[in-house]
Design an enzyme around this catalytic site. Structure first.
Site, PDB file in Angstrom:
ATOM      1  N   ARG A 102       9.316  10.536  -8.896  1.00 53.34           N
ATOM      2  CA  ARG A 102       8.031  11.370  -8.574  1.00 53.34           C
ATOM      3  C   ARG A 102       8.158  12.555  -8.937  1.00 53.34           C
ATOM      4  O   ARG A 102       8.900  13.555  -8.636  1.00 53.34           O
ATOM      5  CB  ARG A 102       8.259  11.119  -6.837  1.00 53.34           C
ATOM      6  N   HIS A 129      -0.318   6.274  -8.555  1.00 54.16           N
ATOM      7  CA  HIS A 129       0.700   5.925  -7.573  1.00 54.16           C
ATOM      8  C   HIS A 129       0.656   4.128  -7.701  1.00 54.16           C
ATOM      9  O   HIS A 129       0.504   3.576  -6.814  1.00 54.16           O
ATOM     10  CB  HIS A 129       0.374   6.228  -6.404  1.00 54.16           C
ATOM     11  N   GLN A 132       2.296   1.724  -4.743  1.00 51.79           N
ATOM     12  CA  GLN A 132       1.395   1.862  -3.643  1.00 51.79           C
ATOM     13  C   GLN A 132       0.401   0.687  -3.786  1.00 51.79           C
ATOM     14  O   GLN A 132       0.026   0.124  -2.899  1.00 51.79           O
ATOM     15  CB  GLN A 132       0.695   3.250  -3.177  1.00 51.79           C
ATOM     16  N   ASP A 218      -7.324   8.523   1.526  1.00 54.86           N
ATOM     17  CA  ASP A 218      -5.991   9.102   1.438  1.00 54.86           C
ATOM     18  C   ASP A 218      -6.483  10.440   1.896  1.00 54.86           C
ATOM     19  O   ASP A 218      -7.486  11.126   1.994  1.00 54.86           O
ATOM     20  CB  ASP A 218      -5.660   9.126  -0.060  1.00 54.86           C
ATOM     21  N   CYS A 258      -2.650   5.048   2.449  1.00 48.66           N
ATOM     22  CA  CYS A 258      -1.012   4.836   1.664  1.00 48.66           C
ATOM     23  C   CYS A 258       0.072   5.592   2.762  1.00 48.66           C
ATOM     24  O   CYS A 258       1.198   5.340   2.640  1.00 48.66           O
ATOM     25  CB  CYS A 258      -0.932   5.387   0.589  1.00 48.66           C
ATOM     26  N   ARG A 286       5.563  -2.047   1.060  1.00 53.68           N
ATOM     27  CA  ARG A 286       5.936  -1.383  -0.052  1.00 53.68           C
ATOM     28  C   ARG A 286       7.452  -1.778  -0.363  1.00 53.68           C
ATOM     29  O   ARG A 286       7.919  -2.162  -1.661  1.00 53.68           O
ATOM     30  CB  ARG A 286       6.097   0.142   0.291  1.00 53.68           C
TER      31      ARG A 286
HETATM   32  N1  NVA Z   1      -2.442  11.417  -2.932  1.00 57.44           N
HETATM   33  C1  NVA Z   1      -1.258  11.668  -2.027  1.00 57.44           C
HETATM   34  C2  NVA Z   1      -0.381  10.363  -1.822  1.00 57.44           C
HETATM   35  C3  NVA Z   1       0.747  10.552  -1.152  1.00 57.44           C
HETATM   36  C4  NVA Z   1       1.573   9.312  -1.042  1.00 57.44           C
HETATM   37  C5  NVA Z   1      -0.357  12.719  -2.728  1.00 57.44           C
HETATM   38  O1  NVA Z   1      -0.111  12.516  -4.027  1.00 57.44           O
HETATM   39  O2  NVA Z   1       0.107  13.585  -2.359  1.00 57.44           O
HETATM   40  N1   CP Z   2       2.929   6.347   0.531  1.00 54.19           N
HETATM   41  C1   CP Z   2       3.652   7.144   0.064  1.00 54.19           C
HETATM   42  O1   CP Z   2       4.016   7.083  -1.026  1.00 54.19           O
HETATM   43  O2   CP Z   2       4.505   7.912   1.027  1.00 54.19           O
HETATM   44  P1   CP Z   2       5.728   8.870   0.947  1.00 54.19           P
HETATM   45  O3   CP Z   2       5.058  10.115   0.110  1.00 54.19           O
HETATM   46  O4   CP Z   2       6.290   8.800   2.108  1.00 54.19           O
HETATM   47  O5   CP Z   2       6.597   8.153  -0.131  1.00 54.19           O
END
Ligand code: NVA
Ligand code: CP
Length: 303
Positions: A102, A129, A132, A218, A258, A286
C-alpha cells in the site's frame, strides 16, 4: 508469474473463476472447515499508509490458509530511509512468496513489481484499489447475481476507487454513472480504460443515481490529500449519498462504501446504516476474495 496491480491485470474469465472460488472458500470458512493450501507460504505486507481492513483481511486470511505474514511499514524498515525500491524488491522477494504493497504513486508499486521474483498485490495506491473492487463485485453478485449489464453509480471523488470501478465496468460489462464535483473528475487516461462506452458522466449526483442497481461512494479526502481537506469539504458538500439519492435508484439498489466512512459527509447515516447498505458484508468479503486471489496467484486454478 502474475502481479495484481490494477483491476485490468485479470480478464473477465479469470474473474468468473475467482468469484466462484471466493464463494467456495467463504462457505468453507463459515462451516469451520480447515482449508490450508498455503502452508509454508509467506506474504510480506508493506504499508506506507494506514490500514485496518486490508491488513486484517490479508493477515487473517493467509494465516487461515496455513501461511504466515511479515508486516513492514515505512517507519520501521529501511524503506523509510531511502533504500531504493528496486533494491527492497530484490531482497524482500528472495525471502517471501508474495508481496502486498500500500503506497502513494502507482509508479512505486510498478517499480517494485518490475524487480520482484514473486507476485505483487496492490493494497491501494493513489490511483487504484483493485482488491476492494474485487470484493465489491463479489458482494454485488452474492446479493443480486451477475453485475453484467447493470448500472453502478459513483458519487464523489474521482479517486483510486473511481478509477478501479471504471476498469471493472470496462472488463465485466456494466455501466458506471459518475458524478464528481468540478475539478475532481476521473481522468480516463489515468484510469487506463480501453473505451468510453462503459461510463457516463453526470453533473448532478441525483441524476447519476437514477435507476442505478448499486450506489457507492468514498471519503472526500483520500489518504495523502489531507492538506486539501478544507477545500474539499466545501467542494463536495452536495455529493453526500442521502435517502433522496437512494430513492432515485432502482428499488432493490444496494449501497456500498469501501470504508472507513464519515457519516454526514459523503454518506448520510440513514443510508450507510439503512436496509440497502451491505457495507459489513463488503468488508468481510475482502478476506474471502483475497484468499481466492492469493491461492490463484500462488497455485493457479484448483480442480
Ligand atoms: N480513497 C480512499 C480509500 C481508503 C480505503 C483512500 O485512498 O484513502
Ligand atoms: N477499504 C480499505 O481498504 O480499508 P483500510 O484502509 O482499512 O485497509
Amino acid at each position: 508469474m502474475k502481479h495484481y496491480l490494477q483491476f485490468k491485470d485479470l480478464r473477465a474469465e479469470e474473474y468468473a473463476y475467482l468469484f466462484e472460488r471466493t464463494r467456495t472458500i467463504k462457505t468453507r470458512f463459515k462451516n469451520y472447515e480447515r482449508y490450508q493450501p498455503l502452508v509454508d507460504r509467506t506474504l510480506a505486507m508493506i504499508f506506507e499508509k494506514a490500514s485496518t481492513r486490508t491488513r486484517v483481511s490479508f493477515e487473517a486470511g493467509l494465516y487461515q490458509m496455513g501461511g504466515s505474514v511479515v508486516h513492514l511499514t515505512t517507519g520501521d524498515s529501511q524503506l523509510g530511509r531511502a533504500e531504493p525500491i528496486e533494491d527492497s524488491a530484490r531482497v524482500i522477494s528472495r525471502m517471501v512468496d508474495l508481496v502486498l504493497i500500500r503506497t502513494y504513486e502507482h509508479t512505486k508499486i510498478e517499480a517494485f513489481a518490475a524487480h520482484s521474483r514473486v507476485p505483487v498485490i496492490n493494497g491501494l495506491t493513489n490511483e487504484f484499489h483493485p482488491c476492494q473492487i474485487l470484493a465489491d463485485v463479489f458482494t454485488y453478485i452474492e446479493h443480486r447475481g451477475s453485475i453484467q449489464g447493470k448500472v453502478v453509480a459513483w458519487v464523489g471523488d474521482g479517486n483510486n476507487m473511481a478509477n478501479t470501478w471504471l476498469q471493472a465496468a470496462d472488463i465485466l460489462g456494466f455501466t458506471l454513472h459518475i458524478s464528481t464535483p468540478g475539478g475532481y473528475e476521473v481522468d480516463p487516461k489515468v484510469a487506463g480504460i480501453g473505451s468510453s462506452n462503459c461510463y457516463k458522466v453526470f453533473a448532478d449526483p441525483l441524476a447519476a443515481c437514477r435507476g442505478a442497481n448499486l450506489v457507492t461512494t468514498d471519503v472526500w479526502t483520500s489518504m495523502g490529500y489531507e492538506s486539501e481537506n478544507a477545500v474539499r469539504m466545501a467542494a463536495f458538500a452536495d455529493w453526500c449519498v442521502d435517502a433522496e439519492m437512494m430513492a432515485a435508484a432502482a428499488p432493490d439498489a444496494l449501497f456500498m462504501h469501501c470504508l472507513p466512512a464519515h457519516r454526514g459527509e459523503e454518506v448520510a447515516a440513514e443510508v450507510i446504516d439503512g436496509p440497502q447498505s451491505v457495507v459489513w458484508d463488503e468488508a468481510e468479503n475482502r478476506m474471502h476474495a483475497q484468499k481466492a486471489l492469493m491461492e490463484y496467484l500462488l497455485l493457479g486454478r484448483i480442480g
